[in-house]
Design a protein around this motif. Sequence first.
Motif, PDB file in Angstrom:
ATOM      1  N   MET A  62      81.983  15.717  37.164  1.00  0.00           N
ATOM      2  CA  MET A  62      82.250  17.743  36.779  1.00  0.00           C
ATOM      3  C   MET A  62      81.646  16.875  35.590  1.00  0.00           C
ATOM      4  O   MET A  62      81.427  16.174  34.723  1.00  0.00           O
ATOM      5  CB  MET A  62      83.639  17.950  36.493  1.00  0.00           C
ATOM      6  CG  MET A  62      84.539  18.181  37.062  1.00  0.00           C
ATOM      7  SD  MET A  62      83.600  19.351  38.708  1.00  0.00           S
ATOM      8  CE  MET A  62      83.725  21.257  37.579  1.00  0.00           C
ATOM      9  N   GLY A  63      80.655  18.077  35.020  1.00  0.00           N
ATOM     10  CA  GLY A  63      80.325  18.119  33.539  1.00  0.00           C
ATOM     11  C   GLY A  63      80.170  19.257  32.187  1.00  0.00           C
ATOM     12  O   GLY A  63      80.362  20.140  33.236  1.00  0.00           O
ATOM     13  N   TRP A  64      79.695  19.157  31.048  1.00  0.00           N
ATOM     14  CA  TRP A  64      79.881  20.510  30.385  1.00  0.00           C
ATOM     15  C   TRP A  64      77.818  20.857  30.045  1.00  0.00           C
ATOM     16  O   TRP A  64      78.031  19.790  29.724  1.00  0.00           O
ATOM     17  CB  TRP A  64      80.800  20.331  29.117  1.00  0.00           C
ATOM     18  CG  TRP A  64      81.781  20.583  29.977  1.00  0.00           C
ATOM     19  CD1 TRP A  64      82.760  19.752  29.875  1.00  0.00           C
ATOM     20  CD2 TRP A  64      82.538  21.688  30.501  1.00  0.00           C
ATOM     21  NE1 TRP A  64      84.123  20.121  30.068  1.00  0.00           N
ATOM     22  CE2 TRP A  64      84.265  21.430  30.191  1.00  0.00           C
ATOM     23  CE3 TRP A  64      82.357  23.184  29.735  1.00  0.00           C
ATOM     24  CZ2 TRP A  64      85.137  21.648  30.052  1.00  0.00           C
ATOM     25  CZ3 TRP A  64      82.911  24.208  29.794  1.00  0.00           C
ATOM     26  CH2 TRP A  64      84.577  23.907  30.553  1.00  0.00           C
ATOM     27  N   PHE A  65      77.752  21.547  29.782  1.00  0.00           N
ATOM     28  CA  PHE A  65      76.439  21.626  29.550  1.00  0.00           C
ATOM     29  C   PHE A  65      76.698  23.113  28.241  1.00  0.00           C
ATOM     30  O   PHE A  65      77.006  23.829  28.025  1.00  0.00           O
ATOM     31  CB  PHE A  65      75.302  21.947  30.418  1.00  0.00           C
ATOM     32  CG  PHE A  65      75.477  21.033  31.675  1.00  0.00           C
ATOM     33  CD1 PHE A  65      76.141  20.527  32.339  1.00  0.00           C
ATOM     34  CD2 PHE A  65      74.013  20.040  31.491  1.00  0.00           C
ATOM     35  CE1 PHE A  65      76.023  19.866  32.926  1.00  0.00           C
ATOM     36  CE2 PHE A  65      73.450  18.782  33.095  1.00  0.00           C
ATOM     37  CZ  PHE A  65      74.351  18.620  33.147  1.00  0.00           C
ATOM     38  N   ARG A  66      75.131  22.512  28.005  1.00  0.00           N
ATOM     39  CA  ARG A  66      75.672  24.000  26.632  1.00  0.00           C
ATOM     40  C   ARG A  66      74.050  24.269  26.117  1.00  0.00           C
ATOM     41  O   ARG A  66      73.440  24.134  26.687  1.00  0.00           O
ATOM     42  CB  ARG A  66      75.935  24.043  25.288  1.00  0.00           C
ATOM     43  CG  ARG A  66      74.780  22.639  24.286  1.00  0.00           C
ATOM     44  CD  ARG A  66      75.933  22.335  22.935  1.00  0.00           C
ATOM     45  NE  ARG A  66      75.192  21.153  22.501  1.00  0.00           N
ATOM     46  CZ  ARG A  66      75.628  20.626  21.514  1.00  0.00           C
ATOM     47  NH1 ARG A  66      77.260  20.795  20.995  1.00  0.00           N
ATOM     48  NH2 ARG A  66      75.350  19.905  20.624  1.00  0.00           N
ATOM     49  N   GLN A  67      73.713  26.349  26.326  1.00  0.00           N
ATOM     50  CA  GLN A  67      72.795  26.144  25.798  1.00  0.00           C
ATOM     51  C   GLN A  67      72.793  27.661  24.353  1.00  0.00           C
ATOM     52  O   GLN A  67      73.426  28.208  24.184  1.00  0.00           O
ATOM     53  CB  GLN A  67      72.582  27.085  26.655  1.00  0.00           C
ATOM     54  CG  GLN A  67      70.938  27.886  26.536  1.00  0.00           C
ATOM     55  CD  GLN A  67      70.540  28.570  27.996  1.00  0.00           C
ATOM     56  OE1 GLN A  67      70.756  28.796  28.737  1.00  0.00           O
ATOM     57  NE2 GLN A  67      68.688  28.910  28.161  1.00  0.00           N
ATOM     58  N   ALA A  68      72.187  27.222  23.870  1.00  0.00           N
ATOM     59  CA  ALA A  68      71.966  27.774  22.017  1.00  0.00           C
ATOM     60  C   ALA A  68      70.406  29.114  22.475  1.00  0.00           C
ATOM     61  O   ALA A  68      69.844  28.388  22.756  1.00  0.00           O
ATOM     62  CB  ALA A  68      71.629  26.970  21.505  1.00  0.00           C
ATOM     63  N   PRO A  69      71.156  29.828  21.321  1.00  0.00           N
ATOM     64  CA  PRO A  69      70.099  31.188  21.502  1.00  0.00           C
ATOM     65  C   PRO A  69      68.565  30.271  21.718  1.00  0.00           C
ATOM     66  O   PRO A  69      68.601  29.503  20.326  1.00  0.00           O
ATOM     67  CB  PRO A  69      70.589  31.826  20.393  1.00  0.00           C
ATOM     68  CG  PRO A  69      71.608  31.866  20.598  1.00  0.00           C
ATOM     69  CD  PRO A  69      71.985  30.459  20.902  1.00  0.00           C
ATOM     70  N   GLY A  70      67.673  31.049  22.444  1.00  0.00           N
ATOM     71  CA  GLY A  70      66.525  30.791  22.346  1.00  0.00           C
ATOM     72  C   GLY A  70      65.979  29.452  22.310  1.00  0.00           C
ATOM     73  O   GLY A  70      65.075  28.867  22.207  1.00  0.00           O
TER      74      GLY A  70
ATOM     75  N   GLU B 203      71.494  21.989  27.572  1.00  0.00           N
ATOM     76  CA  GLU B 203      71.092  20.735  27.231  1.00  0.00           C
ATOM     77  C   GLU B 203      72.304  19.978  27.481  1.00  0.00           C
ATOM     78  O   GLU B 203      73.710  21.001  27.890  1.00  0.00           O
ATOM     79  CB  GLU B 203      71.238  20.422  26.162  1.00  0.00           C
ATOM     80  CG  GLU B 203      72.224  21.043  25.346  1.00  0.00           C
ATOM     81  CD  GLU B 203      71.930  20.745  23.570  1.00  0.00           C
ATOM     82  OE1 GLU B 203      70.538  20.269  23.069  1.00  0.00           O
ATOM     83  OE2 GLU B 203      72.818  20.374  23.122  1.00  0.00           O
ATOM     84  N   PHE B 204      72.547  19.122  28.434  1.00  0.00           N
ATOM     85  CA  PHE B 204      73.026  17.996  28.661  1.00  0.00           C
ATOM     86  C   PHE B 204      74.192  17.587  27.647  1.00  0.00           C
ATOM     87  O   PHE B 204      74.280  17.235  26.890  1.00  0.00           O
ATOM     88  CB  PHE B 204      73.085  16.470  29.208  1.00  0.00           C
ATOM     89  CG  PHE B 204      74.242  15.181  29.067  1.00  0.00           C
ATOM     90  CD1 PHE B 204      74.372  14.577  28.957  1.00  0.00           C
ATOM     91  CD2 PHE B 204      74.949  15.321  30.239  1.00  0.00           C
ATOM     92  CE1 PHE B 204      75.750  14.037  29.070  1.00  0.00           C
ATOM     93  CE2 PHE B 204      76.081  14.434  30.349  1.00  0.00           C
ATOM     94  CZ  PHE B 204      76.873  14.351  29.586  1.00  0.00           C
ATOM     95  N   VAL B 205      76.347  17.645  27.276  1.00  0.00           N
ATOM     96  CA  VAL B 205      77.106  18.010  26.533  1.00  0.00           C
ATOM     97  C   VAL B 205      77.780  16.643  27.395  1.00  0.00           C
ATOM     98  O   VAL B 205      78.290  15.684  26.162  1.00  0.00           O
ATOM     99  CB  VAL B 205      77.797  19.014  26.389  1.00  0.00           C
ATOM    100  CG1 VAL B 205      78.728  18.322  25.637  1.00  0.00           C
ATOM    101  CG2 VAL B 205      77.485  19.970  26.264  1.00  0.00           C
ATOM    102  N   ALA B 206      78.155  17.057  28.532  1.00  0.00           N
ATOM    103  CA  ALA B 206      79.807  15.336  28.371  1.00  0.00           C
ATOM    104  C   ALA B 206      79.375  15.832  30.474  1.00  0.00           C
ATOM    105  O   ALA B 206      79.268  16.330  30.067  1.00  0.00           O
ATOM    106  CB  ALA B 206      80.645  15.450  28.112  1.00  0.00           C
TER     107      ALA B 206
END
Length: 124
Positions: A34-42, A46-49
Amino acid sequence: QVQLVESGGGLVQAGGSLRLSCAASGRTFSSYAMGWFRQAPGQEREFVAAIAWSGGITHYADSVKGRFTISRDNAKNTIFLQMNSLKPEDTAVYYCAEGWTAQAKVDQSEYAYWGQGTQVTVSS
């Protein structure tokens, strides 16, 4: 049908903490990374963990290493992301993802299923 549902996002001041959860259904949860990713505005997502099937192997992005901890409870088909010492640059929509295999990976292409995301906002 695989479903991933994130929860736990919200608004927090810099230096604070949040704990994200992701409940999974539809496959044998304990067989997959399993993984966590994130996307900031604009910005691009990206990969987190990431965490392997057994929880014994984890990987972190350099930007969160030492502050975030990924874990899983295979009995409850749930993964967690404990986020401490949050910074404004951690503000993003956070997504959990279930892998194609049991090995923890950092590349998004290694993940088969994705949740809808939960917003995390860190104020300065």
